[in-house]
Enzyme design. Structure first.
Site, PDB file in Angstrom:
ATOM      1  N   PRO A 295      14.709 -46.239  23.241  1.00  0.00           N
ATOM      2  CA  PRO A 295      13.801 -45.693  22.231  1.00  0.00           C
ATOM      3  C   PRO A 295      12.317 -46.030  22.380  1.00  0.00           C
ATOM      4  O   PRO A 295      11.700 -46.634  21.500  1.00  0.00           O
ATOM      5  CB  PRO A 295      14.367 -46.266  20.934  1.00  0.00           C
ATOM      6  N   CYS A 296      11.705 -45.593  23.473  1.00  0.00           N
ATOM      7  CA  CYS A 296      10.276 -45.836  23.650  1.00  0.00           C
ATOM      8  C   CYS A 296       9.442 -45.076  22.617  1.00  0.00           C
ATOM      9  O   CYS A 296       8.278 -45.405  22.408  1.00  0.00           O
ATOM     10  CB  CYS A 296       9.844 -45.516  25.070  1.00  0.00           C
TER      11      CYS A 296
END
Length: 168
Positions: free
Chosen positions: A135-136
């Protein structure tokens, strides 16, 4: 053999690539997940064999995530992608809980690269090959502003909205 499959999503068609038999169970380990418009997304299919069923479990998890029913992925990634520093940054990104955000500076502190290392952290995050599932999109500027995202800022904003992580 490297294979790919596509998954429809609210963000458009996702392209998943992986290596067959890369796991002990003989399945397909995920190497990359690309969003529409992402640099290199169009090339993700080149030289790879279409294998629509290769990522069915991951596709189910993605559908559950996009419908708001899943908050944590359980996906086996192929080993070996990225430098040691990138892998440390990516692990720190994976620890950001659903519905929360962290600044680039906070990630730099977590990996021992505070100060000038913030830029290096941003570069490492920009090279994340596993958008959405790593989840950047949960990494934002210190001022709360949305900063770069390989899948485009509208996608980042949509994902954070789905997770309830946007400030009112």
């Amino acid at each position: 053999m490297t294979v790919y499959a596509t998954v429809d999503s609210p963000l458009g068609e996702l392209v998943l690539t992986g290596e067959e038999s890369a796991t002990a169970a003989g399945g397909t380990a995920l190497v990359s997940l690309s969003l529409p418009g992402q640099k290199g997304a169009a090339e993700a299919r080149n030289g790879r064999r279409l294998a629509p069923g290769a990522f069915e479990e991951i596709a189910e998890q993605l559908r559950a995530y996009f419908s708001g029913e899943l908050t944590c992925f359980s996906i086996e990634f192929a080993p070996g992608a990225g430098t040691d520093f990138q892998q440390r940054v990516w692990r720190a990104v994976e620890e950001i809980p659903y519905g929360r955000t962290a600044s680039y500076g906070r990630i730099a502190e977590r990996v021992g690269a505070a100060g000038a290392g913030v830029r290096a952290v941003g570069t490492a995050i920009g090279r994340n090959p596993l958008l959405v599932v790593r989840p950047c999109h949960r990494v934002i500027g210190a001022d709360g502003a949305l900063r770069g995202y390989a899948g485009g800022l509208p996608s980042k904003e949509w994902l954070l909205g789905l997770e309830g992580a946007l400030a009112p």
